[in-house]
Design a protein around this motif. Structure first.
Motif, PDB file in Angstrom:
ATOM      1  N   VAL A  97       0.836  -1.203   0.000  1.00 47.22           N
ATOM      2  CA  VAL A  97       0.000   0.000   0.000  1.00 47.22           C
ATOM      3  C   VAL A  97       0.873   1.256   0.000  1.00 47.22           C
ATOM      4  N   MET A  98       0.520   2.203  -0.864  1.00 44.89           N
ATOM      5  CA  MET A  98       1.184   3.502  -0.872  1.00 44.89           C
ATOM      6  C   MET A  98       0.807   4.236   0.415  1.00 44.89           C
ATOM      7  N   ILE A 131      -9.752  -1.384   0.647  1.00 41.85           N
ATOM      8  CA  ILE A 131      -8.977  -0.428  -0.148  1.00 41.85           C
ATOM      9  C   ILE A 131      -9.860   0.695  -0.669  1.00 41.85           C
ATOM     10  N   LEU A 132     -11.150   0.415  -0.872  1.00 42.20           N
ATOM     11  CA  LEU A 132     -12.045   1.459  -1.373  1.00 42.20           C
ATOM     12  C   LEU A 132     -12.304   2.526  -0.315  1.00 42.20           C
ATOM     13  N   ASP A 133     -12.324   2.135   0.952  1.00 39.04           N
ATOM     14  CA  ASP A 133     -12.428   3.123   2.028  1.00 39.04           C
ATOM     15  C   ASP A 133     -11.189   4.011   2.060  1.00 39.04           C
ATOM     16  N   TYR A 134     -10.039   3.391   1.879  1.00 40.08           N
ATOM     17  CA  TYR A 134      -8.772   4.131   1.849  1.00 40.08           C
ATOM     18  C   TYR A 134      -8.771   5.124   0.689  1.00 40.08           C
ATOM     19  N   CYS A 135      -9.197   4.645  -0.477  1.00 40.55           N
ATOM     20  CA  CYS A 135      -9.267   5.518  -1.655  1.00 40.55           C
ATOM     21  C   CYS A 135     -10.244   6.664  -1.417  1.00 40.55           C
ATOM     22  N   TYR A 136     -11.389   6.362  -0.839  1.00 39.35           N
ATOM     23  CA  TYR A 136     -12.405   7.392  -0.571  1.00 39.35           C
ATOM     24  C   TYR A 136     -11.821   8.514   0.282  1.00 39.35           C
ATOM     25  N   ASP A 137     -11.119   8.137   1.337  1.00 34.91           N
ATOM     26  CA  ASP A 137     -10.552   9.155   2.231  1.00 34.91           C
ATOM     27  C   ASP A 137      -9.454   9.962   1.534  1.00 34.91           C
ATOM     28  N   LEU A 138      -8.670   9.317   0.697  1.00 33.46           N
ATOM     29  CA  LEU A 138      -7.606  10.029  -0.015  1.00 33.46           C
ATOM     30  C   LEU A 138      -8.180  10.953  -1.089  1.00 33.46           C
ATOM     31  N   CYS A 139      -9.291  10.540  -1.679  1.00 32.77           N
ATOM     32  CA  CYS A 139      -9.981  11.451  -2.598  1.00 32.77           C
ATOM     33  C   CYS A 139     -10.426  12.707  -1.850  1.00 32.77           C
ATOM     34  N   GLY A 140     -10.908  12.500  -0.637  1.00 31.63           N
ATOM     35  CA  GLY A 140     -11.301  13.647   0.182  1.00 31.63           C
ATOM     36  C   GLY A 140     -10.130  14.567   0.473  1.00 31.63           C
ATOM     37  N   TYR A 141      -8.958  13.984   0.729  1.00 31.00           N
ATOM     38  CA  TYR A 141      -7.766  14.806   0.947  1.00 31.00           C
ATOM     39  C   TYR A 141      -7.441  15.611  -0.312  1.00 31.00           C
ATOM     40  N   ALA A 142      -7.522  14.945  -1.474  1.00 34.58           N
ATOM     41  CA  ALA A 142      -7.220  15.622  -2.737  1.00 34.58           C
ATOM     42  C   ALA A 142      -8.144  16.817  -2.947  1.00 34.58           C
ATOM     43  N   ALA A 172      -2.846  -2.246   8.921  1.00 37.85           N
ATOM     44  CA  ALA A 172      -1.820  -1.461   9.623  1.00 37.85           C
ATOM     45  C   ALA A 172      -2.036   0.033   9.444  1.00 37.85           C
ATOM     46  N   LEU A 173      -2.787   0.411   8.413  1.00 38.39           N
ATOM     47  CA  LEU A 173      -3.118   1.818   8.178  1.00 38.39           C
ATOM     48  C   LEU A 173      -4.495   2.172   8.743  1.00 38.39           C
ATOM     49  N   GLY A 174      -5.155   1.183   9.346  1.00 40.89           N
ATOM     50  CA  GLY A 174      -6.455   1.441   9.961  1.00 40.89           C
ATOM     51  C   GLY A 174      -7.641   1.211   9.052  1.00 40.89           C
ATOM     52  N   TYR A 175      -7.460   0.439   7.982  1.00 36.65           N
ATOM     53  CA  TYR A 175      -8.538   0.203   7.019  1.00 36.65           C
ATOM     54  C   TYR A 175      -8.772  -1.278   6.799  1.00 36.65           C
ATOM     55  N   THR A 176     -10.000  -1.616   6.462  1.00 38.21           N
ATOM     56  CA  THR A 176     -10.340  -3.002   6.133  1.00 38.21           C
ATOM     57  C   THR A 176     -10.640  -3.172   4.651  1.00 38.21           C
TER      58      THR A 176
END
Length: 327
Positions: free
Chosen positions: A38-39, A85-96, A79-83
């Motif tokens: 994971v990035m 990858i789509l949740d991770y992507c969603y949050d990073l889209c929000g950051y963007a 380890a990043l707090g996600y279950t």
């Protein structure tokens, strides 16, 4: 006489993971869990921030298809707090979005519900059809089943998601298959009106893959397919080629409208051996045509309001920014 206009998007490429359930015979993007996990969020944030500083307007999020189904991947994500990858992507889209750049996500096969959720934080999305043909290159890639990919593109249409798709030339399909693929895309657009652009991408053999010894798609094959695409697709759908893979200088005249996302910061992680041309160099590639920057959501979809309300201010701010840059 009006000069032709060739467009492009200034982007950053964010490969959230290279873990993938598909095993395509031509791909080097896919990596095993121990090599391609994971990035980290801090790397994503830094890349986005640097891209914004360079005037980028598109954050291209992409990753291997259904990585959570690959044993061991979930531990790294946890380890990043996600279950998921789509949740991770969603949050990073929000950051963007908060940083001032529009997300465009290409996550492989998604369900209707997953598309609907990611639509909340994306200006546009994409999925390559690649081909409607059953080819040996996809024998170990369940997600490359043409019917499955067509169904997802149709779901995107139902959801009014401005969408990018495309075909891959030289992976075992024939000329008739290419025409059929283009006809399928054209029909989907006639029914739903959501296709922004169709990429005509040439296969490039890569060392270490099963297809390393296969001949690359020729410029003549590309030219023939681009001409066919321009005839088959509705006029408002752009025909795109990747300027780091194809001989853009020779192919522009065949009916190309767009050069896709070009990054002043990140490499093409799918084709790392082929560097992007510098943005200033794009002007020489288009010859006597006019080069014009665009957003990852095309103007007609902005006019229709095919975007989440939360993106309205950012879309119009960035639209004004690229208009001022073109003066």
């Amino acid at each position: 006489m009006h000069r032709r206009v060739i467009t492009f998007s200034r982007n950053v490429f964010l490969p959230l993971t290279t873990v993938c359930t598909n095993v395509c015979s031509y791909c080097t993007f896919r990596r095993p869990v121990e090599e391609g996990c994971v990035m980290p969020p801090e790397d994503v944030h830094r890349t986005i921030d640097e891209g914004v500083a360079l005037g980028c307007t598109e954050a291209l999020f992409t990753f291997g298809e259904r990585p959570g189904e690959v044993p061991g991947f979930s531990d790294h994500l946890a380890a990043l707090g996600y279950t998921d990858i789509l949740d991770y992507c969603y949050d990073l889209c929000g950051y963007a979005i908060g940083a001032g750049i529009l997300p465009h996500t290409n996550a492989g096969i998604l369900t209707y519900e997953e598309l609907e959720r990611l639509r909340e934080v994306n200006a546009s999305m994409g999925l390559m059809l690649e081909t409607t043909a059953e080819v040996p290159a996809h024998r170990n890639s369940p997600g490359k089943d043409p019917a499955v990919r067509i169904a997802m593109i149709e779901d995107a249409g139902r959801l009014h998601i401005p969408f990018t798709t495309g075909i891959l030339i030289g992976i075992g399909e024939g000329p008739r298959d290419r025409l059929e693929s283009l006809e399928v895309i054209a029909d989907l657009h006639r029914r739903y009106g959501h296709i922004q652009e169709v990429i005509v991408q040439n296969f490039c053999p890569k060392e270490g893959t099963e297809m390393a010894g296969f001949a690359p798609a020729s410029t003549a094959e590309m030219a023939e397919t681009i001409r066919a695409a321009r005839e088959i697709l509705p006029p408002e759908v752009a025909v795109q080629i990747p300027p780091n893979l194809a001989d853009a200088r020779r192919l522009i005249r065949c009916g190309v409208d767009d050069l896709g996302g070009v990054s002043p910061l990140t490499i093409d992680y799918v084709n790392p051996e082929h560097p992007w041309p510098q943005i200033d160099a794009l002007k020489s590639l288009v010859g006597d045509a006019t080069l014009r920057e665009r957003l990852c959501i095309y103007p007609r979809f902005i006019e229709r309001g095919w975007y989440p309300a939360s993106l309205a201010t950012l879309i119009h701010t960035l639209q004004k920014q690229i208009e001022e840059r073109s003066l």
